[in-house]
Design an enzyme around this catalytic site. Structure first.
Site, mmCIF file in Angstrom:
data_model
loop_
_atom_site.group_PDB
_atom_site.id
_atom_site.type_symbol
_atom_site.label_atom_id
_atom_site.label_comp_id
_atom_site.label_asym_id
_atom_site.label_seq_id
_atom_site.Cartn_x
_atom_site.Cartn_y
_atom_site.Cartn_z
ATOM 1 N N ARG A 78 7.220 2.336 3.411
ATOM 2 C CA ARG A 78 7.613 0.922 3.358
ATOM 3 C C ARG A 78 8.014 0.414 1.975
ATOM 4 O O ARG A 78 8.112 -0.791 1.756
ATOM 5 C CB ARG A 78 6.481 0.066 3.902
ATOM 6 C CG ARG A 78 5.207 0.218 3.102
ATOM 7 C CD ARG A 78 4.181 -0.720 3.609
ATOM 8 N NE ARG A 78 3.106 -0.783 2.640
ATOM 9 C CZ ARG A 78 2.166 -1.689 2.651
ATOM 10 N NH1 ARG A 78 2.188 -2.619 3.560
ATOM 11 N NH2 ARG A 78 1.228 -1.669 1.757
ATOM 12 N N HIS A 79 8.204 1.312 1.027
ATOM 13 C CA HIS A 79 8.654 0.892 -0.300
ATOM 14 C C HIS A 79 10.046 1.416 -0.609
ATOM 15 O O HIS A 79 10.316 2.601 -0.442
ATOM 16 C CB HIS A 79 7.689 1.373 -1.388
ATOM 17 C CG HIS A 79 6.391 0.635 -1.403
ATOM 18 N ND1 HIS A 79 5.293 1.071 -0.704
ATOM 19 C CD2 HIS A 79 6.034 -0.527 -2.008
ATOM 20 C CE1 HIS A 79 4.293 0.208 -0.898
ATOM 21 N NE2 HIS A 79 4.711 -0.766 -1.666
ATOM 22 N N ARG A 126 11.628 -4.843 5.761
ATOM 23 C CA ARG A 126 10.319 -4.741 6.430
ATOM 24 C C ARG A 126 10.295 -5.577 7.701
ATOM 25 O O ARG A 126 9.703 -5.176 8.701
ATOM 26 C CB ARG A 126 9.201 -5.197 5.493
ATOM 27 C CG ARG A 126 8.907 -4.188 4.414
ATOM 28 C CD ARG A 126 7.579 -4.506 3.743
ATOM 29 N NE ARG A 126 7.403 -3.670 2.569
ATOM 30 C CZ ARG A 126 6.360 -3.748 1.755
ATOM 31 N NH1 ARG A 126 5.398 -4.627 1.985
ATOM 32 N NH2 ARG A 126 6.273 -2.945 0.720
ATOM 33 N N SER A 160 4.843 -12.553 0.821
ATOM 34 C CA SER A 160 3.812 -12.882 -0.139
ATOM 35 C C SER A 160 4.218 -14.212 -0.744
ATOM 36 O O SER A 160 5.404 -14.411 -1.043
ATOM 37 C CB SER A 160 3.809 -11.779 -1.197
ATOM 38 O OG SER A 160 2.583 -11.696 -1.804
ATOM 39 N N GLU A 167 2.293 -6.094 5.446
ATOM 40 C CA GLU A 167 2.727 -7.296 4.734
ATOM 41 C C GLU A 167 4.246 -7.435 4.762
ATOM 42 O O GLU A 167 4.965 -6.498 4.450
ATOM 43 C CB GLU A 167 2.257 -7.186 3.282
ATOM 44 C CG GLU A 167 2.694 -8.322 2.401
ATOM 45 C CD GLU A 167 2.669 -7.938 0.926
ATOM 46 O OE1 GLU A 167 1.701 -7.301 0.488
ATOM 47 O OE2 GLU A 167 3.631 -8.292 0.232
ATOM 48 N N ARG A 198 12.697 -2.761 -7.940
ATOM 49 C CA ARG A 198 11.327 -2.404 -8.324
ATOM 50 C C ARG A 198 11.279 -0.954 -8.783
ATOM 51 O O ARG A 198 11.541 -0.046 -7.983
ATOM 52 C CB ARG A 198 10.371 -2.559 -7.132
ATOM 53 C CG ARG A 198 10.342 -3.945 -6.510
ATOM 54 C CD ARG A 198 9.337 -4.850 -7.186
ATOM 55 N NE ARG A 198 9.524 -6.232 -6.792
ATOM 56 C CZ ARG A 198 8.715 -6.904 -5.971
ATOM 57 N NH1 ARG A 198 7.650 -6.309 -5.477
ATOM 58 N NH2 ARG A 198 8.957 -8.169 -5.695
ATOM 59 N N GLU A 218 9.095 1.192 -8.978
ATOM 60 C CA GLU A 218 7.797 1.732 -8.554
ATOM 61 C C GLU A 218 8.028 3.111 -7.977
ATOM 62 O O GLU A 218 8.873 3.266 -7.104
ATOM 63 C CB GLU A 218 7.185 0.870 -7.436
ATOM 64 C CG GLU A 218 6.807 -0.520 -7.838
ATOM 65 C CD GLU A 218 6.551 -1.420 -6.623
ATOM 66 O OE1 GLU A 218 6.394 -0.897 -5.511
ATOM 67 O OE2 GLU A 218 6.525 -2.635 -6.817
HETATM 68 P P1 AMO Z 1 6.016 -9.396 -3.532
HETATM 69 O O1 AMO Z 1 6.040 -8.506 -4.713
HETATM 70 O O2 AMO Z 1 4.828 -9.300 -2.637
HETATM 71 O O3 AMO Z 1 6.104 -10.919 -3.980
HETATM 72 O O4 AMO Z 1 7.318 -9.179 -2.676
HETATM 73 C C1 AMO Z 1 7.612 -10.008 -1.576
HETATM 74 C C2 AMO Z 1 7.903 -9.202 -0.338
HETATM 75 O O5 AMO Z 1 8.922 -8.264 -0.591
HETATM 76 C C3 AMO Z 1 8.696 -7.084 0.142
HETATM 77 N N1 AMO Z 1 8.558 -5.948 -0.781
HETATM 78 C C4 AMO Z 1 9.189 -4.773 -0.638
HETATM 79 N N2 AMO Z 1 10.023 -4.303 0.308
HETATM 80 C C5 AMO Z 1 10.506 -3.058 0.166
HETATM 81 N N3 AMO Z 1 10.202 -2.242 -0.874
HETATM 82 C C6 AMO Z 1 9.372 -2.667 -1.859
HETATM 83 N N4 AMO Z 1 9.117 -1.868 -2.897
HETATM 84 C C7 AMO Z 1 8.810 -3.980 -1.758
HETATM 85 N N5 AMO Z 1 7.984 -4.711 -2.534
HETATM 86 C C8 AMO Z 1 7.832 -5.895 -1.931
HETATM 87 C C9 AMO Z 1 7.430 -7.283 0.939
HETATM 88 C C10 AMO Z 1 6.730 -8.352 0.166
HETATM 89 O O6 AMO Z 1 5.886 -9.099 1.005
HETATM 90 N N6 AMO Z 1 7.544 -13.349 -6.265
HETATM 91 C C11 AMO Z 1 6.750 -12.933 -5.122
HETATM 92 C C12 AMO Z 1 7.083 -13.746 -3.900
HETATM 93 C C13 AMO Z 1 6.633 -15.184 -3.986
HETATM 94 O O7 AMO Z 1 5.498 -15.429 -4.380
HETATM 95 O O8 AMO Z 1 7.436 -16.060 -3.643
HETATM 96 C C14 AMO Z 1 6.998 -11.472 -4.855
HETATM 97 O O9 AMO Z 1 7.969 -10.889 -5.274
HETATM 98 O O10 AMO Z 1 7.822 -7.738 2.232
HETATM 99 P P1 ATP Z 2 3.103 -6.543 -3.067
HETATM 100 O O1 ATP Z 2 4.179 -6.215 -4.024
HETATM 101 O O2 ATP Z 2 3.014 -7.963 -2.667
HETATM 102 O O3 ATP Z 2 1.771 -6.028 -3.436
HETATM 103 P P2 ATP Z 2 3.503 -4.377 -1.298
HETATM 104 O O4 ATP Z 2 3.280 -4.338 0.160
HETATM 105 O O5 ATP Z 2 4.635 -3.610 -1.838
HETATM 106 O O6 ATP Z 2 3.619 -5.874 -1.711
HETATM 107 P P3 ATP Z 2 1.883 -2.954 -3.115
HETATM 108 O O7 ATP Z 2 0.885 -3.605 -4.002
HETATM 109 O O8 ATP Z 2 3.076 -2.354 -3.713
HETATM 110 O O9 ATP Z 2 2.171 -3.965 -1.950
HETATM 111 O O10 ATP Z 2 1.141 -1.868 -2.293
HETATM 112 C C1 ATP Z 2 0.295 -2.233 -1.228
HETATM 113 C C2 ATP Z 2 -0.514 -1.051 -0.868
HETATM 114 O O11 ATP Z 2 0.332 0.100 -0.773
HETATM 115 C C3 ATP Z 2 -1.576 -0.768 -1.902
HETATM 116 O O12 ATP Z 2 -2.795 -0.599 -1.244
HETATM 117 C C4 ATP Z 2 -1.104 0.480 -2.573
HETATM 118 O O13 ATP Z 2 -2.207 1.306 -2.887
HETATM 119 C C5 ATP Z 2 -0.258 1.142 -1.522
HETATM 120 N N1 ATP Z 2 0.771 1.954 -2.174
HETATM 121 C C6 ATP Z 2 1.706 1.547 -3.044
HETATM 122 N N2 ATP Z 2 2.415 2.593 -3.492
HETATM 123 C C7 ATP Z 2 1.922 3.669 -2.886
HETATM 124 C C8 ATP Z 2 2.213 5.067 -2.930
HETATM 125 N N3 ATP Z 2 3.192 5.567 -3.693
HETATM 126 N N4 ATP Z 2 1.497 5.891 -2.158
HETATM 127 C C9 ATP Z 2 0.521 5.418 -1.368
HETATM 128 N N5 ATP Z 2 0.192 4.128 -1.297
HETATM 129 C C10 ATP Z 2 0.865 3.266 -2.044
#
Ligand code: AMO
Ligand code: ATP
Length: 458
Positions: A238-239, A432, A384, A381, A230, A232
């Site tokens: 947690r990312h 996570r 998803s 989370e 990703r 991002e």
């Molecule tokens: P999503 O984007 O929510 O869904 O990702 C699924 C799960 O992956 C984990 N996750 C991450 N963990 C660490 N760093 C990150 N940047 C990050 N982003 C996501 C979370 C999240 O719940 N295709 C869909 C899944 C589906 O629908 O089957 C998807 O990728 O635990």
């Molecule tokens: P998914 O990909 O399913 O959405 P996720 O838990 O990674 O899973 P994101 O949409 O990436 O969800 O982010 C979830 C929450 O984290 C959002 O409310 C977003 O605003 C916040 N967030 C994401 N990146 C950042 C960042 N760099 N700083 C602060 N908050 C963040």
């Protein structure tokens, strides 16, 4: 050849026995004619005592005192039961009265990180150094040697094993999907571009399209464990920019809740398996990072999105009916659910359609909602997922609504033209799950060599 005893098996019943052990020199104190040193192997350690006398020469004593910390050594001696426990060691009942010590591989005398500093709890006496996260990650190989890290990554391996074994027992097939892809699979710009000979390619930000195509290819139930990328710029606790996805996809007969039931059972099997086989690992981690034990219900608690909105508003938070949960609201909801239902784990079903990816099935009965869900641990989370659209016309219409050019994923769209069973699935973030099961505060603690926007090494 010598026969070695594993440090973890040294206990009082072996009183008087002669053994060889191999491990790292963890700490040592030499004074006059006696020396005490601790030998560590993984998350086990034992105290050794060396005294100049008939079995030990002054020369051996001098050599032992010169061995630097973290060197790998072989030690021979006689085990002696001790009256009071050896507080600093995992093996508290015995010490090794040493007769020989050999250095197998020497560590440099000045290391960039001391294992002792990396092992200390965060809140410690100001007089003692506690290594910060960046220093630990910069020197990850040394950091990985701490009892906590030895336990964290063994537990993480167990999460994968339980995921794999539980699904295999439910007739899922393990698949491997391409990581080099020609177009983004989730929509959005968060893909890493790579040069692919004379053209461009991308690192897969999910196995999404391929696990669905495996369903269209009649595998019915599939799962995959692999790297997910990703791009991002999220510098949060947690990312990661590369994480391990535990993904699954499953054809169902009459309702997507068949898949939700399977997912709920999967997590209960993982949590129960961890509690049964990893109790010592969990308590090792708790010594450095204390946390409340993880609580869950069986069967898994399931709430619907409008109920979450109600709970949040009653608690005074702002939450729109059709808005995704913000991170603070996600956390608050976790606390509210814990107070009301006594669980750290629950499923939230029926997310607003607008907050979900293009391939998500709209709820045919409730406009604005979708057949999709997130799973939460300790208010964050971890999964998803959704029922997927298997009608090609609706899929193209939904993708266009998101500004996604379906021409770039034609074979994905086409697979639904050839007939595809109704199906649903989900994606789990491995790091996570480990982080939240153990109650750790940062995802970098559960990634062996973490990748984030600021870290590409080691
Ligand atoms: P999503 O984007 O929510 O869904 O990702 C699924 C799960 O992956 C984990 N996750 C991450 N963990 C660490 N760093 C990150 N940047 C990050 N982003 C996501 C979370 C999240 O719940 N295709 C869909 C899944 C589906 O629908 O089957 C998807 O990728 O635990
Ligand atoms: P998914 O990909 O399913 O959405 P996720 O838990 O990674 O899973 P994101 O949409 O990436 O969800 O982010 C979830 C929450 O984290 C959002 O409310 C977003 O605003 C916040 N967030 C994401 N990146 C950042 C960042 N760099 N700083 C602060 N908050 C963040």
């Amino acid at each position: 050849s010598k026969s070695y005893s594993p440090i973890k098996l040294l206990e009082s019943s072996l009183d008087g026995k002669s053994v060889w052990i191999r491990g790292r020199l963890h700490t040592s104190r030499f004074k006059g004619k006696t020396g005490f040193f601790v030998i560590r192997h993984q998350h086990y350690s034992v105290q050794c005592v060396l005294s100049v006398g008939s079995a030990v020469s002054r020369q051996m004593m001098k050599f032992a005192a010169s061995v630097s910390k973290e060197s790998i050594v072989d030690v021979a001696g006689v085990l002696r039961k001790v009256d009071s426990p050896v507080a600093a060691c995992s093996q508290q009942e015995v010490e090794l009265h040493t007769t020989e010590i050999w250095c197998v591989s020497a560590a440099e005398p000045r290391l960039p990180l001391q294992v002792e500093d990396a092992m200390r709890p965060n809140q410690q006496q100001a007089s003692l150094a506690t290594a910060g996260q960046e220093i630990k990650l910069d020197n990850r190989v040394i950091d990985l040697r701490t009892p906590t890290n030895q336990a964290v990554f063994r537990l993480e391996a167990e999460v994968c094993r339980l995921f794999r074994d539980t699904l295999a027992a439910e007739s899922f097939v393990e698949i491997h999907t391409p990581k080099i892809i020609s177009a983004a699979s989730e929509g959005g710009a968060n893909v890493f571009e790579v040069t692919y000979f004379k053209s461009k390619a991308y690192l897969a930000q999910s196995p999404q399209l391929y696990k669905q195509m495996a369903i269209a290819g009649d595998f019915d139930r599939v799962f995959t464990i692999g790297s997910v990328f990703r791009a991002e710029d999220s510098n949060t606790h947690r990312h990661l920019t590369e994480f391990i996805g535990l993904d699954l996809e499953m054809a169902f007969l009459s309702h997507y809740h068949e898949v939700l039931d399977t997912l709920g059972r999967l997590f209960v099997a993982i949590f129960k398996g961890l509690q049964a086989s990893c109790a010592d690992l969990i308590s090792t981690v708790c010594k450095q990072y204390p946390a409340e034990p993880f609580e869950f219900l069986e069967p898994t608690l399931r709430l619907e999105f409008p109920e979450a909105v109600r709970m949040l508003r009653e608690a005074g938070a702002e939450q729109g009916d059709f808005d995704d949960l913000s991170t603070p609201n996600e956390k608050l909801l976790g606390r509210l659910v814990k107070a009301k239902y006594k669980t750290d784990f629950y499923i939230l079903d029926k997310f607003p359609l607008a907050a979900r990816p293009f391939y998500t099935m709209p709820d045919p009965a409730r406009p604005g909602y979708s057949n999709s869900y997130d799973f939460f641990m300790r208010g964050e989370e971890i999964l998803s997922g959704a029922q997927r659209i298997h009608d090609p016309a609706l899929l193209v219409e939904r993708a266009q609504g998101f500004g996604i050019d379906t021409a770039k994923m034609q074979s994905y769209v086409d697979c639904f033209k050839y007939g595809c069973p109704p199906h649903a699935g989900g994606g789990i973030g491995l790091e996570r799950v480990t982080m939240l099961f153990l109650g750790l505060d940062n995802i970098r603690k559960t990634s062996l060599f973490p990748r984030d926007p600021k870290r590409l090494t080691p």
